[in-house]
Each structure stands twice: as C-alpha cells, then as structure tokens.
Enzyme design. Sequence first.
Site, PDB file in Angstrom:
ATOM      1  N   CYS A 162       0.815  -1.219   0.000  1.00 16.56           N
ATOM      2  CA  CYS A 162       0.000   0.000   0.000  1.00 16.56           C
ATOM      3  C   CYS A 162       0.848   1.269   0.000  1.00 16.56           C
ATOM      4  CB  CYS A 162      -0.944  -0.013   1.204  1.00 16.56           C
ATOM      5  SG  CYS A 162      -2.527  -0.784   0.818  1.00 16.56           S
ATOM      6  N   LYS A 220       0.511   3.286  -3.247  1.00 12.94           N
ATOM      7  CA  LYS A 220      -0.782   3.816  -3.688  1.00 12.94           C
ATOM      8  C   LYS A 220      -0.668   5.266  -4.154  1.00 12.94           C
ATOM      9  CE  LYS A 220      -4.661   2.868  -1.711  1.00 12.94           C
ATOM     10  NZ  LYS A 220      -5.798   2.625  -0.800  1.00 12.94           N
ATOM     11  N   ASP A 248     -15.629   1.393   2.159  1.00 11.18           N
ATOM     12  CA  ASP A 248     -14.685   0.310   1.884  1.00 11.18           C
ATOM     13  C   ASP A 248     -15.074  -0.496   0.661  1.00 11.18           C
ATOM     14  OD1 ASP A 248     -12.726   0.403   4.169  1.00 11.18           O
ATOM     15  OD2 ASP A 248     -14.600   0.347   5.287  1.00 11.18           O
ATOM     16  N   ASP A 288      -8.973  -4.844  -5.002  1.00 10.67           N
ATOM     17  CA  ASP A 288      -7.724  -4.315  -4.454  1.00 10.67           C
ATOM     18  C   ASP A 288      -6.567  -5.051  -5.115  1.00 10.67           C
ATOM     19  OD1 ASP A 288      -5.976  -2.843  -2.799  1.00 10.67           O
ATOM     20  OD2 ASP A 288      -7.385  -3.000  -1.135  1.00 10.67           O
ATOM     21  N   ASP A 307     -11.837  -5.204   3.315  1.00 15.84           N
ATOM     22  CA  ASP A 307     -13.002  -4.393   2.952  1.00 15.84           C
ATOM     23  C   ASP A 307     -14.311  -5.144   3.182  1.00 15.84           C
ATOM     24  OD1 ASP A 307     -11.393  -2.298   2.191  1.00 15.84           O
ATOM     25  OD2 ASP A 307     -11.342  -2.859   0.080  1.00 15.84           O
ATOM     26  N   GLY A 344     -10.330 -15.334 -13.003  1.00 12.98           N
ATOM     27  CA  GLY A 344      -9.512 -14.140 -12.929  1.00 12.98           C
ATOM     28  C   GLY A 344      -8.796 -13.866 -14.232  1.00 12.98           C
ATOM     29  N   SER A 361      -4.602 -13.117 -15.923  1.00 16.41           N
ATOM     30  CA  SER A 361      -3.157 -13.105 -15.709  1.00 16.41           C
ATOM     31  C   SER A 361      -2.464 -12.537 -16.929  1.00 16.41           C
ATOM     32  CB  SER A 361      -2.645 -14.522 -15.425  1.00 16.41           C
ATOM     33  OG  SER A 361      -2.862 -15.357 -16.546  1.00 16.41           O
ATOM     34  N   ASP A 366     -11.112  -0.834   7.476  1.00 14.04           N
ATOM     35  CA  ASP A 366      -9.803  -1.475   7.635  1.00 14.04           C
ATOM     36  C   ASP A 366      -8.726  -0.437   7.345  1.00 14.04           C
ATOM     37  OD1 ASP A 366     -10.482  -1.479   4.888  1.00 14.04           O
ATOM     38  OD2 ASP A 366      -9.105  -3.131   4.482  1.00 14.04           O
TER      39      ASP A 366
END
Length: 731
Positions: free
Chosen positions: A409, A412, A440, A456, A479, A529, A531, A614
């Site tokens: 993070c 960011k 969140d 995220d 979250d 997902g 890749s 969070d």
Amino acid sequence: MMPMPLPLTRDLVLIGGGHAHALVARMWGMKPLPGVRVTLINPGPTAPYSGMLPGHIAGHYTRDALDIDLVKLARFAGARLILGAATAIDPVAKTVTIAGRGQVGYDIASVDVGIHAEMPAIPGFSDHATGAKPLDTYAARWRDFLARAAAGEVAPEVAVIGGGVAGSELALAMAHALRRDVGPAARVALIEAEADITANNPATRRHLADAMERLGVTLHTSATVTRIEADRVLLASGAPVRSHFTVGAAGAFAHGWLADSPLPTTPDGFLPVDETLRVAGHDSLFAVGDCAHMPHAPRPKAGVFAVRAGPVLYRNLAASLSGGALRAFRPQKDYLKLVSLGGKAALAEKWGKSLAAPVMWRWKDRIDQKFMDKFRHLPEMTPPALPDPVALGVAEEMAGNHKPLCAGCGAKVGPGTLAHALATLPRSGRDDVLSGPGDDAAVLQVGGATQVITTDHLRAFSEDHGLFARIAAVHALGDIWAMGASPQAALVSVILPRMAEPLQARSMAEIMQGAGEVFGPEGAEVVGGHSSMGAEMTLGFTLTGLVEGAPISTAGARAGDALILTRPIGSGTILAAEMQGKAAGADVAAMLAVMATPQGDAARLLAGAHAMTDVTGFGLAGHLMAICAASKLGAEVQLDAVPVYAGALDLASAGHRSSIFAANRAAAPVSGAEGALGALLHDPQTSGGLLAAVDPDQAFGLAMELRAAGHQAAVIGTLVAGPPMIRCVSP
C-alpha cells in the site's frame, strides 16, 4: 526504446541458510547470473554462526551477535526468501517440500541444512535433554536455565554428554557463565564414553583438562549413559550425575528427512558428493557443509570446510545454470582449530602443536568478527546514475537518493489525488447501487440479497509468492470484513515478471495455493480471474460478500464511542526500510506473519460495531478521518495506546518513510502527533487492522476477546462531538 528486463528462465533453490549458502548469496548479490531466480529456504529469518556459540554460552556475545540476517542478505542477493523447514526433496520431479507450504520447484538446487545433536536413542533424552545443535534451541533453553539458576529457582547443575572438543568447549563455557552468575555452588559434569577427552592432540587434551580443573568441571570417562531424568543422568556404572540441564554433544547426526529421502545417503544419513560438490548420481543437486559427505576427501564436521567450499559452490552453481565447466573443491588436509576455554582465553591447534593463551581468544574473536562483518556490512552496490538530461521534476521525484518506490500500500496514489478523481465520477442513478464512492466496498441490491463488492491489488513486496498471496488475500478481504459481510467469491488478477513457462507454472501454483489457504476457510470461492506478464509482479483480487441486514459503514459512529484497532501499525515503514536493507530480519518476519493472518474471526467479534473500516494505504489517521468525516465527529487518540510493530519505531526515528507518507499526512493532519510515533499514524498499512467504533461499555471486553483470539488489539481512543478532526491526548 527502453530495454525490457531479461526473462527469468531457471530456478536456483538454496535449501538451508548454512555458512556456505550465506557466502553464495553474498557473492550472488555482487555478481548475479542474469535470468536466474534464486530462492533461499530456511526455517527462520536468521542463521546462526556456530563459531561464536561457545562465546555466547559463556556470555561474551549477545545472541544477536551470532545471527546472519537472511532477510537483508536475500534482499542484497536479489533472492526470494521462503521461511519454512524443508521436509523432502524429489530429485526426479525436482521439487522441495516445505512444511505447511507445499512444494517449490527447482532446476538446480543445493542443500546446506547442517546437522543436529539430538540423541533420542537414549531413554529420556527427548523429554529431559537438549542437543547442542540446532543451535537456536540449545541457546534459548540455556539462557532460560541460566536465568532461573541465577534467581535460585533451579539447582545450577549441568551435564554434557560427549567429551570431544565441542562438548568440552560447551562444558567450559557453561561453567564460566554459572560461576559468574551463580557462584561456586555451580556444578558442571562432562560425560565421555572413551577413556579420555577425545581430542586427537595430547597437548590439546592437557589444556582442556587444565581449564576444566580451574572451572570445576568434573570429567566422567569410560561412562555410558543409560537414561536421562529431569534431575540426573544415569550411568551404566557408578553414581548418577546430578543435572537439571543436560546437553547432548556426542556426535553429528544427519536430519531424518534426508535419510528418508529418495536421495543417496551414507549409512548414517549424509549426502555423498563428488569433488564438484554434486550429490552422487544427481547433476542438478549439490550439497555442502555438515550435511554432506566427501568420500574422495573425508573431513571432520567443521564450519571451516563449509566456509572454504562457499566460493567453489558459487562458481559451480553458476556454471550449472549457464552451461559452464565445474571446478573441484579440494579441502585442506589440516586447519587451524581455535577452541574457547570458558573465559576470554582459547587454545590454538595445528600441525600437531597446541598453544593456550588469552591472545588466542583475541585471535579467534578477530577471525569470527571478520566473518560476521561480511554479512553485517554488505557491500554498497551503487545504483545506476540518472540519465543526463532528464525532464524537470525527475530528480525531485527520485528524492535525490534513488530511494526505491515502496511496494504494497506504500505504492498507492495519494489520498488527495484519489479523492479528486472520485469526485468527477458520473452517477447513473441506479436504485440497486446503494452506495457511492468513499466507503470500503460498494453495496449492491441483488434480488432480495445485499451484496458488497470490492477490488484491491498490490505491488509485490515479497518474492515469496505464497506468502505474498496470503497477505494480498487477507488485505483484500479487509473491505469485506469491515462492512460486516461474509466473503462469497473471488476473482484473481496477477501480473508476473517475464519468465519462461516452467517458472510461470511454478509461480502460479504458489500464488493460487497461498490465496486458497486464506479464501477457502473464510468461505470465498475462487471463480477465475486474469493473468499477464509485465515489468514486475502485482497481485489483486475482486471480492464479493453477502450481508444480513444493514452493512457496517463509516458513517454510523456516535459521540462517546471507543475506538478499537485489531493489529499494530508500522508495516509501511518496515517494508520501506527492508527494501533498503535496513530493517531487522526478525522484525520483518514477525510482521509478515501477522499480516498473513486472516481477521474474519475479529470481524465477527466486532459485528456490533457502529462504524468500521480497515486500515490500509492512507494510514491510521487517514482511515480514522474517513470515519470522522462520514459520521461528522472528531476523534481523540491516545498515542501511546496504539500498538506498533517491533522495529517500526526505531526505523521511523531514523527517518524511514513510505513513498505515500507525505500525501497521507497532508490529507489527514493530526494535532499533537509528535515524533516517530506521531509519524506512524500516517504510515500506509498493508493488510492492516480493523478499526471499529464501539459502545464504550463494551470496548474493554471486546479487546480482551480479540486478544484471546490471537489479535494484538487495543482500545486507542474515543470519538467526540465536533467537526471532523483528530487530536492526540494524554492518558
């Protein structure tokens, strides 16, 4: 056009952090072989240097002085460090099995796992005695015993089984420490099955015997141990030897998992190697140090040979990975033996001669410190200079010192920039989208169910793909947990550095296993997902969760609510320092273990919170300000109640900051936040704690329940009536 990074095409795996592997890693950092991914596997973040063990036992060195920091060394070497114990090697599939972690593949591997001195064949040893190796266990138990003996809680009686040079050294070291801390009532016995101390040189035996007489060590020769009990060692003949701390030093034993492997081993479980240090019959596997046996040149189990083998191993590993010729390792026939005599005196033995004097201790200390300094002060590798010319602003962005961009993070976009971008988003006005930007996760109405959705992703801060995936999964779930939802489904988004297909497959297997270990028990199904390959590794997850009733938001806090934080802050500072080789490996490892721990149970304990979030990239202050702004309240934080990761405060005091620190501080100023601890309020957190506003009457009880569940929770402050602001207050 900027050149693309070279693809990774071969995996080199170093199993164990022994002396030879430590030297290989150091040399690799100075001269790596492009295209090779190096992995170092070790049970812990440090590896002890055995040459200084007697000095530590005697009290001349701290425990930290013995440790090679493998986290710093791996960073210097450009290697990934996997913390775990190897339990098996499959030389056909070319995999290493790690306890609790599954398998890691290799193209070339090397084993340097040392030996142990446990003697389970002696009845009672496992329950009432300790092997001199592994060093970590012995040293820790000795420190505890010495403290209890000094406090009068246990009789200062010690027995050492094994009258060789190693056993004699340890008996003398413990006798010295006991006499210093307890007094003349201390009793140390050395038990040897042969007729005398088993040092080869008569002069060495004489010097050792003289030192034992001076320190009151009782020698039992021609003695066979039949049983060990809590307060004594039973011998085949003669009276029992009183002992409340019994140490085994009667031999060097191979680890059982090597003896049980499909690899060739000697009858006593060691790996036979040829003159190039390759394991017999396996060209892709090397072994070195005490776990290896050299049939062509048998030598005692001594660290000096591992140290001398290090440069040859480095060259041969690089040659095997690049198609070059291998070199022979020819160990010296004799070597200088420097043996501690308890106090700051030592004896030196070589070429059949032996000399004992205080100057020998200074000589030994100088040699040992010189070796350790190779790892305490790793070479400064000069970063490439900036091109000339560069655009205006480049030098300022690089902060004048080529400080690397933070990961996790810490990488960011700043909160001000993000807030401005979100403010320009168009709204469609759909009535099944129940929330706008700012909380969140988004809240959706799907049929009769309330669903939350979040996404995220993180820039990799660890090359241990399995560990990083666990942390990224826990981070993304934050979250969902913060809104009181139950995890439902997960989509994975991964970018791998450019690498050959076998390495891609190995990497993806590690990532999916690590993520699955978190998502599965929390009830989230991984459904797919995306890749791709790119310049560096990033990993992210899109998650959905289901809520019964109204979700917990940041807007429901009430004046008077207590603030609970479930885990420490400071991860951004430690990660930033680790990238520069400045953070202590033990602190890094302890922090990563917390970050990889799911917080679903904590979220369920906090299900009655009035507001919750969070703590991630915008730091504790930034996320607390989000609650304050949404709930139209102020906050008072008791600064010294905020839990902090070990090492973070010292690093913050030394000036270490994450890339996003300044933007975080500007977006959420805190009055009264002074010094390093105040700075940590703005430290970006990866996989940070849950921050909950709860009824003040329930806060203490909730904190106790959270701690009982294993979370480092604390009540850190209170919400107060007034405009959104944060100030620090005294207890």
